[in-house]
Enzyme design. Structure first.
Site, PDB file in Angstrom:
ATOM      1  N   ARG A  58     -14.332  11.130   3.910  1.00  0.00           N
ATOM      2  CA  ARG A  58     -13.798  11.364   2.557  1.00  0.00           C
ATOM      3  C   ARG A  58     -14.235  10.282   1.570  1.00  0.00           C
ATOM      4  NH1 ARG A  58      -7.770  11.184   4.578  1.00  0.00           N
ATOM      5  NH2 ARG A  58      -8.824   9.585   5.818  1.00  0.00           N
TER       6      ARG A  58
ATOM      7  N   HIS B 236      -9.781   0.813   2.436  1.00  0.00           N
ATOM      8  CA  HIS B 236      -9.349   1.823   3.404  1.00  0.00           C
ATOM      9  C   HIS B 236     -10.457   1.987   4.443  1.00  0.00           C
ATOM     10  CE1 HIS B 236      -8.395   6.121   4.642  1.00  0.00           C
ATOM     11  NE2 HIS B 236      -9.701   6.094   4.803  1.00  0.00           N
TER      12      HIS B 236
ATOM     13  N   ASP C  88       1.623   2.694   3.849  1.00  0.00           N
ATOM     14  CA  ASP C  88       0.827   3.857   3.420  1.00  0.00           C
ATOM     15  C   ASP C  88       1.795   4.974   3.003  1.00  0.00           C
ATOM     16  OD1 ASP C  88      -1.469   5.229   2.815  1.00  0.00           O
ATOM     17  OD2 ASP C  88      -2.045   5.657   4.887  1.00  0.00           O
TER      18      ASP C  88
ATOM     19  N   HIS D 254       0.856  -1.208   0.000  1.00  0.00           N
ATOM     20  CA  HIS D 254       0.000   0.000   0.000  1.00  0.00           C
ATOM     21  C   HIS D 254       0.884   1.248   0.000  1.00  0.00           C
ATOM     22  CE1 HIS D 254      -4.053   1.719   1.332  1.00  0.00           C
ATOM     23  NE2 HIS D 254      -3.243   2.767   1.397  1.00  0.00           N
TER      24      HIS D 254
HETATM   25 ZN    ZN Z   1      -5.969   4.740   3.193  1.00  0.00          ZN
END
Ligand code: ZN
Length: 385
Positions: A162, A194, A280, A60
């Site tokens: 989001r 996510h 991330d 990721h």
């Molecule tokens: Zn994420």
């Protein structure tokens, strides 16, 4: 070109003792107690007292740069291969994030191809936070079938302000597209999910699994160490469905750090093989002061991936082979990365050599030495010589 790494303690990740490893081209061709070669050119790398582990797989990374949530100026720059090599990462899965608008699949695939050209094993996920996913071609299935680099879908956002607030039905449709595209293309077809800090957490995934035939192995939720509530829910989710979960290494310190969450989850009965780590990396990381006021914008650091493995071993006291699983064999299995994540004859020669302090000393990308005694040998096209 032959390369011989001599007399290191080899972790496949299972420990097999002190061995010689012979590399021909991009593959490991022999592992033995002692390999003697005569009459042919071979480069010998002597690292007695060192350990050799498989190169790390980061599942990721916002290779194109993530962020953007604080305005145009907060769009994070692209990652350079140098950062990945220094972090011991030899395979990377790139994806878009919140911003699937100014960043798109064309740009992501171009970046993944650039990393491949520079020597990295690189893959991509199609889509971004939004559902229906914003794909390169008409459908998710088309992307998996027609684009070599695309191996799955994501990161699709749930439980986040989001996110596109997908319904169960919409989410099921997207996951089914990735699953079928995966079947037809012989790829993983996994969806990376996510999970934000919304109060529902993983609830929508429980609903998807209760009311559909989508195999649980095709859903891989991440950021499960975001909060204590989500960690507990993630443990329940994994144990209930035999599901895989991912901890983000750059996210938290203390009990919610990836390495402590890993030790805790195992203690609570989660099968370690169902846990992966990812950094991330290259996402935006807002820095706040002790009163919670915004101070500056940082960048998610891919170095946290190996640091979490090292801490899980040296601070949480877990065996090294157990700590390597979440960044090697477990990821390779979930994402169907053949010949990756293991030190075995016939596998890609993606290797990391650790010094006596378990710090990264050497890195090999498919047989090419990218770091030698902590000096970078391979750099990105735009790095200063
Ligand atoms: Zn994420």
């Amino acid at each position: 070109m032959l390369t011989l790494i001599s007399e290191t303690d080899v972790y496949q990740p299972e420990p097999i003792g002190v061995k010689d490893i012979l590399i021909a081209g991009d593959r490991i061709i022999r592992i033995a107690d002692h390999i003697e070669l005569s009459g042919i050119d071979v480069r010998v790398i002597e690292r007695k007292g060192f350990k050799t582990i498989p190169g790390l797989i980061d599942n990721h990374v916002h290779v194109l740069g993530g962020g953007g949530e604080a305005g145009y100026h907060s769009r994070v720059p692209e990652i350079a291969i140098d950062r990945l090599i220094e972090a011991g990462i030899t395979s990377v899965i790139g994806l878009l994030g919140t911003d699937g608008f100014t960043r798109d699949m064309k740009a992501l695939i171009a970046k993944v191809k650039a990393l491949k050209h520079e020597g990295m094993s690189a893959y991509a996920m199609t889509g971004s936070y939004q559902v229906p996913p914003r794909t390169l071609l008409k459908t998710i299935e088309d992307d998996l079938l027609m684009v070599e680099e695309i191996i799955g879908l994501g990161e699709i956002a749930i439980a986040d302000h989001r996110s596109s607030q997908p319904t169960v039905k919409e989410l099921k449709k997207a996951l089914a597209g990735a699953h079928v595209g995966g079947l037809l293309s012989g790829k993983a077809g996994v969806s990376n999910i996510h999970v934000g800090n919304g109060k529902d957490g993983l609830l929508i995934l429980f609903k998807v699994l209760e009311k559909s035939e989508i195999p649980v192995s095709k859903i891989h939720p991440t950021h499960i160490n975001r909060s204590l509530e989500l960690l507990e829910q993630g443990i329940d989710y994994s144990k209930t469905y035999g599901a895989t979960i991912d901890f983000t290494t750059g996210l938290n310190e203390g009990p919610l750090s990836a390495h402590e969450a890993f030790a805790y989850a195992i203690g609570q009965g989660v099968d370690p093989k169902r846990i992966t780590f990812s950094s991330d990396g290259q996402g935006s990381l807002p820095v706040f002061d002790e009163k919670g006021r915004f101070v500056s914008m940082g960048i998610g650091d891919v170095h946290t991936l190996y640091q979490s493995v090292r801490k899980a071993h040296r601070e949480s006291g877990l065996p090294l082979e157990c700590c390597l699983g979440p960044v090697t064999t477990h990821v390779a299995k979930i994402y169907h990365l053949a010949k990756k994540g293991k030190i075995e004859e016939g596998y890609d020669a993606d290797l990391v050599i650790l010094d006596s302090n378990d710090e990264i000393n050497d890195v090999f990308l498919r047989g090419r030495q990218a770091m030698n005694n902590k000096d970078l040998l391979m750099k990105s096209t735009f790095s200063n010589p």
